[in-house]
Design a protein around this motif. Structure first.
Motif, PDB file in Angstrom:
ATOM      1  N   ASN A   1       0.022  80.170  58.190  1.00  7.51           N
ATOM      2  CA  ASN A   1       0.567  79.612  59.423  1.00  7.51           C
ATOM      3  C   ASN A   1       1.039  78.186  59.185  1.00  7.51           C
ATOM      4  OD1 ASN A   1       0.141  81.869  60.958  1.00  7.51           O
ATOM      5  ND2 ASN A   1      -1.844  81.198  61.717  1.00  7.51           N
ATOM      6  N   ALA A   2       2.197  77.876  59.714  1.00 11.85           N
ATOM      7  CA  ALA A   2       2.774  76.547  59.570  1.00 11.85           C
ATOM      8  C   ALA A   2       3.365  76.125  60.910  1.00 11.85           C
ATOM      9  CB  ALA A   2       3.843  76.537  58.491  1.00 11.85           C
ATOM     10  N   ILE A   3       3.524  74.844  61.079  1.00 12.12           N
ATOM     11  CA  ILE A   3       4.136  74.292  62.284  1.00 12.12           C
ATOM     12  C   ILE A   3       5.508  73.756  61.915  1.00 12.12           C
ATOM     13  CG2 ILE A   3       3.963  72.505  64.054  1.00 12.12           C
ATOM     14  CD1 ILE A   3       0.889  72.778  63.734  1.00 12.12           C
ATOM     15  N   ILE A   4       6.525  74.234  62.609  1.00 19.02           N
ATOM     16  CA  ILE A   4       7.890  73.773  62.341  1.00 19.02           C
ATOM     17  C   ILE A   4       8.079  72.395  62.955  1.00 19.02           C
ATOM     18  CG2 ILE A   4      10.324  74.168  62.850  1.00 19.02           C
ATOM     19  CD1 ILE A   4       9.778  77.136  62.617  1.00 19.02           C
ATOM     20  N   GLU A   5       8.488  71.460  62.125  1.00 22.49           N
ATOM     21  CA  GLU A   5       8.785  70.103  62.580  1.00 22.49           C
ATOM     22  C   GLU A   5      10.251  69.981  62.991  1.00 22.49           C
ATOM     23  OE1 GLU A   5       6.660  67.457  62.790  1.00 22.49           O
ATOM     24  OE2 GLU A   5       4.935  68.596  62.079  1.00 22.49           O
ATOM     25  N   LYS A   6      11.138  70.471  62.139  1.00 20.80           N
ATOM     26  CA  LYS A   6      12.581  70.385  62.383  1.00 20.80           C
ATOM     27  C   LYS A   6      13.263  71.578  61.712  1.00 20.80           C
ATOM     28  CE  LYS A   6      13.422  66.527  64.615  1.00 20.80           C
ATOM     29  NZ  LYS A   6      14.088  66.531  65.910  1.00 20.80           N
ATOM     30  N   ALA A   7      14.394  71.959  62.273  1.00 23.87           N
ATOM     31  CA  ALA A   7      15.238  72.997  61.662  1.00 23.87           C
ATOM     32  C   ALA A   7      16.691  72.557  61.817  1.00 23.87           C
ATOM     33  CB  ALA A   7      15.000  74.345  62.327  1.00 23.87           C
ATOM     34  N   TYR A   8      17.411  72.588  60.711  1.00 25.13           N
ATOM     35  CA  TYR A   8      18.804  72.149  60.697  1.00 25.13           C
ATOM     36  C   TYR A   8      19.686  73.250  60.123  1.00 25.13           C
ATOM     37  CZ  TYR A   8      16.783  67.507  61.264  1.00 25.13           C
ATOM     38  OH  TYR A   8      16.084  66.430  61.731  1.00 25.13           O
ATOM     39  N   LEU A   9      20.878  73.371  60.688  1.00 28.18           N
ATOM     40  CA  LEU A   9      21.853  74.334  60.203  1.00 28.18           C
ATOM     41  C   LEU A   9      23.092  73.593  59.731  1.00 28.18           C
ATOM     42  CD1 LEU A   9      22.709  77.356  59.961  1.00 28.18           C
ATOM     43  CD2 LEU A   9      23.647  77.134  62.281  1.00 28.18           C
ATOM     44  N   ASN A  10      23.591  73.974  58.570  1.00 28.43           N
ATOM     45  CA  ASN A  10      24.852  73.443  58.051  1.00 28.43           C
ATOM     46  C   ASN A  10      25.869  74.573  58.008  1.00 28.43           C
ATOM     47  OD1 ASN A  10      23.530  71.052  57.614  1.00 28.43           O
ATOM     48  ND2 ASN A  10      23.548  71.172  55.399  1.00 28.43           N
ATOM     49  N   LEU A  11      27.038  74.327  58.601  1.00 28.11           N
ATOM     50  CA  LEU A  11      28.161  75.262  58.569  1.00 28.11           C
ATOM     51  C   LEU A  11      29.339  74.531  57.921  1.00 28.11           C
ATOM     52  CD1 LEU A  11      27.819  76.627  62.211  1.00 28.11           C
ATOM     53  CD2 LEU A  11      27.096  77.764  60.093  1.00 28.11           C
ATOM     54  N   TYR A  12      29.956  75.176  56.949  1.00 28.46           N
ATOM     55  CA  TYR A  12      30.983  74.523  56.145  1.00 28.46           C
ATOM     56  C   TYR A  12      32.359  75.140  56.389  1.00 28.46           C
ATOM     57  CZ  TYR A  12      26.895  72.719  53.776  1.00 28.46           C
ATOM     58  OH  TYR A  12      25.703  72.102  53.502  1.00 28.46           O
ATOM     59  N   PHE A  13      33.363  74.281  56.398  1.00 31.90           N
ATOM     60  CA  PHE A  13      34.746  74.715  56.547  1.00 31.90           C
ATOM     61  C   PHE A  13      35.128  75.612  55.374  1.00 31.90           C
ATOM     62  CE2 PHE A  13      39.301  74.062  55.634  1.00 31.90           C
ATOM     63  CZ  PHE A  13      39.820  74.588  56.817  1.00 31.90           C
ATOM     64  N   ASN A  14      35.784  76.721  55.673  1.00 32.49           N
ATOM     65  CA  ASN A  14      36.245  77.661  54.647  1.00 32.49           C
ATOM     66  C   ASN A  14      37.677  77.298  54.259  1.00 32.49           C
ATOM     67  OD1 ASN A  14      37.061  79.762  53.058  1.00 32.49           O
ATOM     68  ND2 ASN A  14      36.445  81.373  54.462  1.00 32.49           N
ATOM     69  N   ASN A  15      37.810  76.568  53.176  1.00 31.71           N
ATOM     70  CA  ASN A  15      39.136  76.093  52.754  1.00 31.71           C
ATOM     71  C   ASN A  15      39.969  77.163  52.064  1.00 31.71           C
ATOM     72  OD1 ASN A  15      37.718  76.252  50.413  1.00 31.71           O
ATOM     73  ND2 ASN A  15      38.046  74.152  49.769  1.00 31.71           N
ATOM     74  N   THR A  16      39.447  78.363  51.923  1.00 31.37           N
ATOM     75  CA  THR A  16      40.217  79.447  51.317  1.00 31.37           C
ATOM     76  C   THR A  16      40.497  80.568  52.318  1.00 31.37           C
ATOM     77  OG1 THR A  16      38.227  80.588  50.532  1.00 31.37           O
ATOM     78  CG2 THR A  16      39.248  78.982  49.029  1.00 31.37           C
ATOM     79  N   SER A  17      40.324  80.312  53.596  1.00 31.88           N
ATOM     80  CA  SER A  17      40.517  81.339  54.616  1.00 31.88           C
ATOM     81  C   SER A  17      41.966  81.827  54.650  1.00 31.88           C
ATOM     82  CB  SER A  17      40.145  80.798  55.997  1.00 31.88           C
ATOM     83  OG  SER A  17      40.554  81.696  57.005  1.00 31.88           O
ATOM     84  N   VAL A  18      42.139  83.116  54.568  1.00 30.65           N
ATOM     85  CA  VAL A  18      43.466  83.723  54.678  1.00 30.65           C
ATOM     86  C   VAL A  18      44.042  83.428  56.064  1.00 30.65           C
ATOM     87  CG1 VAL A  18      44.694  85.930  54.736  1.00 30.65           C
ATOM     88  CG2 VAL A  18      42.918  85.530  53.021  1.00 30.65           C
TER      89      VAL A  18
END
Length: 132
Positions: A1-18
């Motif tokens: 068991n653990a206690i979550i302190e923080k959660a972060y999400l990174n989303l990156y631009f897709n520079n090869t998108s058709v």
């Protein structure tokens, strides 16, 4: 068991998108906010379409304003409360849905997925925790 302190999400631009190239290579377009919600039903990535999306909940959803630069990354999005809520019910963990607040066919954002060949721009979830 653990206690979550923080959660972060990174989303990156897709520079090869058709699709970015089809739209003239100008990057993401629109001025709507982006919403991140908890998915509440089973889904299959090969079957999801615009008309067949999994169900979600607005509880603890995250709303992020669209950034000024169309070719930008969205890093360190604080999704702590969303993740804390998700882990309360381990039988209801189906992932996250990222969408526009007001879905309009003229709003587009080009995020990389885990299918992108460059692993450095895959979505990234970072969870900081401490022992219980």
């Amino acid at each position: 068991n653990a206690i979550i302190e923080k959660a972060y999400l990174n989303l990156y631009f897709n520079n090869t998108s058709v699709y970015d190239k089809i739209l003239g290579g100008n990057g993401s377009q629109g001025n709507d906010s982006i919403i991140i919600q908890q998915i509440t039903s089973e889904w299959n990535e090969k079957e999801v379409t615009w008309a067949k999306q999994p169900s979600t909940t607005v509880k603890n959803q995250i709303c992020i304003p669209m950034k000024g630069s169309p070719r930008t990354d969205y890093q360190n999005i604080d999704i702590t409360n969303l993740i804390k809520e998700m882990i309360k019910d381990r039988s209801n963990q189906y992932g996250l849905l990222v969408r526009f607040k007001n879905e309009d066919p003229y709003n587009v954002v080009f995020f990389s997925s885990t299918n992108h060949p460059n692993k450095n721009i895959h979505p990234k979830l970072t969870i900081l925790f401490r022992p219980n």
